[in-house]
Design an enzyme around this catalytic site. Structure first.
Site, short mmCIF file in Angstrom:
data_model
loop_
_atom_site.label_atom_id
_atom_site.label_comp_id
_atom_site.label_asym_id
_atom_site.label_seq_id
_atom_site.Cartn_x
_atom_site.Cartn_y
_atom_site.Cartn_z
CD GLU A 37 -2.74 1.35 2.41
OE1 GLU A 37 -3.27 2.43 2.68
OE2 GLU A 37 -2.93 0.31 3.07
CE LYS A 73 -4.43 -17.98 12.92
NZ LYS A 73 -3.88 -19.17 12.26
CG ASP A 94 -1.04 -16.71 11.78
OD1 ASP A 94 -1.43 -16.26 10.69
OD2 ASP A 94 -1.47 -17.76 12.29
CG HIS A 99 -3.67 8.16 -1.01
ND1 HIS A 99 -3.20 6.87 -1.02
CD2 HIS A 99 -3.61 8.56 0.28
CE1 HIS A 99 -2.89 6.50 0.21
NE2 HIS A 99 -3.14 7.51 1.02
#
Length: 623
Positions: free
Chosen positions: A309, A441, A517, A613
């Site tokens: 990004e 998760k 992770d 941006h």
């Protein structure tokens, strides 16, 4: 008719000198020498009235500037605590002498003819002008020019220290924690601040210089870091930047940390086999940027971030700069324990309730603790909290896992706990080792409320001047934007743990760089960002993150590139005390998150996000 001879200044000066020579027992040379000597002595005494010698900023010799700072319980000693020349007195004297000189000239000019005819008055003017000229040639301007140079010397010496650390002599004193501080980044371009992207003005022959010479120019701020890709080809820019960052890390005792961070095509597939991936056909390279330095708990830290990004690293870098220009970040660990919640089932709800009550008794918890800890060298069972749903019992076990993230460790120990329960309740059956009350998760209120992994709170105070100059907004504007977006807006959306601008952005980038992770960013990015205006008008910001799940051993931390990023932070492998490195990594994740929150909210408050941006995060189509 006779005419008077014209009178000139030169003739009057000759007359004054003749009158001085006619004075009894008076030697004009001695008189003028005395006047000059008196003026010199006066200026010298004023200049050095603060002490016998001009003290260096750290109160010692030049070598002391290269000695690292030490943390102690004593009150910090600043340069202002040492005896210093009273520069403010000399500055005031400059003003007084200048004003007096100009006043005498104006007075003389207002009635020059009269004063020229009066030898006594002319002598007085000449004495005043002589003393003033001696002062001007000897000392005028020293408090305006030299003081600024002296004030800038500590930063220059510090920059030289970063480039070439000086060895320090061993001391017989008890060992203390050495802290090496880096100043805020001198160049922090961000996509949310288009004005920071200025046209480069490098040496004309920059491409002919060696990589080391260019890296030295970047360290001296003669070439901006973000200009390298424009000035050189992108591959060479990366090589130069690695030299520059390695030099900075070297001053923190982490030189060579990037040696195993690949920047060419390279991956050791032997390390992947049986540990990280199956049916391997290749790997996906992700760019790694380095944000910082950020002052975190009194130390300078650089933050590796892997992301695709655009503007994320640059924006985080701006937040790091603003925090370091302010109070620095102060981070604390509230809780430390990874969780696993196996689901067991009983023949009836009554028997399930009996299991619940049995686990709740302290003496029975000690039995579970013993069998759990018999399966691990570092793991310590901290808590067993049961919940009942009909015939099901969900036992949420919380375990200290040292420097590991701990899922394998606690899963193995959970099986031992179930076997212990089966000896007391033969009818118990294991439905699932993970019953989803862990919760791993997945977005879950229990992680937001009870915590999982490391529960961290971090804060900083940003001076209002820094908010204006670095963040390009105002304190009231950014506070208002935070309340209406991160608090009210998130509440309207009914989020769980999402009272922030983009915490998962920074959490995931650091996770990817350091071998964590990435799927655990779901709960690790739980964060509430708070901002307030202090009574002094400054900005106070905090991020509370109750479930950061990180480790510095095991899993992806064994891969060379990820291990290199951990080494750059200073947390590769196990810590001196079990858990120290994993806790420090959690602090770094929280610091990156707060820096990202600060910079993005500033961009939103100033309405510069979209324009930036569109300007800096879009490439023309390839032809």
């Amino acid at each position: 008719m006779t005419f008077a001879e014209p009178t000139t200044i030169g003739m009057r000066i000759d007359a004054v000198i003749a009158s001085l020579e006619s004075l009894p027992h008076t030697n004009p040379e001695i008189l003028y020498a005395s006047l000059i000597g008196a003026s010199l002595m006066f200026s010298f005494l004023v200049l050095n009235s603060g002490g016998s010698s001009m003290a260096l900023p750290d109160g010692g010799d030049a070598d002391s500037l290269n000695k690292p700072k030490k943390i102690s319980n004593a009150k910090p000693v600043s340069s202002s605590d040492e005896p210093q020349p009273k520069w403010h007195i000399l500055r005031l004297t400059n003003y007084v002498v200048t004003f007096g000189f100009l006043l005498s000239v104006l007075k003389f000019a207002s009635n020059a003819t009269t004063y020229l005819d009066d030898s006594t008055s002319l002598l007085q003017f000449l004495i005043i002008w002589s003393i003033s000229m001696c002062y001007f040639f000897g000392f005028f301007g020293i408090s305006f020019i030299e003081l600024d140079e002296l004030e800038s010397e500590p930063q220059n010496h510090q920059h030289q220290m970063l480039r070439k650390p000086m060895p320090t002599k061993e001391s017989a004193e008890p060992p203390v924690k050495v802290v090496k501080m880096h100043p805020p980044a001198s160049s922090a371009p961000v996509c949310t601040d288009p004005t920071s992207f200025k046209k480069p003005s490098p040496p004309a022959n920059i491409k002919e210089l060696s990589n080391g010479e260019i890296a030295s120019l970047v360290l001296q701020d003669k070439v901006k870091d973000h200009q390298l890709e424009k000035l050189l080809d992108p591959h060479r820019a990366v090589e130069v930047r690695r030299l520059k960052v390695d030099n900075q890390l070297g001053s923190l005792g982490r030189g060579g940390a990037l040696a195993e961070l690949p920047h060419k095509h390279d991956l050791d597939y032997k390390r992947v086999l049986g540990a990280n991936c199956e049916i391997v056909v290749g790997y996906i390279p992700i760019p790694v940027g380095m944000a910082g330095p950020i002052t975190l708990n009194g130390e300078s830290v650089y933050i590796p971030m892997a992301t695709t990004e655009g503007c994320l690293v640059a924006s985080t870098n701006r937040g790091c700069k603003a925090i370091t220009q302010g109070s620095g970040a102060v981070s604390s660990i509230l809780r430390d324990g990874i969780t696993r919640a196996p689901c067991v089932r009983l023949p009836s709800a009554k028997e399930a309730s009996e299991v619940f009550l049995w686990i709740e008794r302290p003496e029975n918890f000690q039995k579970l603790k013993e069998v759990f800890e018999s399966t691990t060298s570092f793991g310590k069972l901290l808590e067993a909290r049961p919940s009942v749903a009909g015939k099901n019992v969900y036992i949420r076990l919380r375990c200290f896992a040292g420097d590991a993230m701990g899922m394998n460790m606690i899963s193995k120990g959970s099986l031992a706990v179930i076997e212990c329960l089966r000896q007391v309740f033969p009818n118990i059956s294991l439905v699932a080792l993970s019953g989803n009350m862990c919760t791993d998760k997945k977005a879950a209120a229990i992680n937001w409320i009870e915590g999982r992994g490391k529960s961290v709170v971090i804060e900083a105070t940003i001076p209002k001047g820094v908010v204006r100059s670095t963040l390009k907004t105002s304190v009231p504007a950014i506070v208002e934007a935070n309340v209406n977006k991160n608090l009210i807006g998130s509440a309207m959306a009914g989020v769980v743990g999402g009272f922030n601008a983009h915490a998962s952005n920074n959490v995931t980038a650091v996770f990817l760089a350091t071998g964590q992770d990435p799927a655990q960013n779901v709960e690790s990015a739980n964060c509430i960002t708070l901002m307030e205006e202090t009574p002094e008008g400054d900005l106070w910001i905090s991020c509370t993150m109750p479930s950061i799940e990180v480790g510095t051993v095991g899993g992806g931390t064994g891969l060379s590139a990820q291990a290199a990023c951990l080494k750059a932070i200073g947390v590769k492998g196990g810590g001196e005390n079990p858990g120290d490195n994993a806790k420090q990594l959690a602090h770094v994740v929280a610091a990156a998150t707060m820096a990202g929150e600060l910079s993005l909210m500033a961009a939103l408050a100033s309405n510069s996000l979209v324009a930036a941006h569109m300007t800096h995060n879009r490439k023309p189509a390839s032809k």
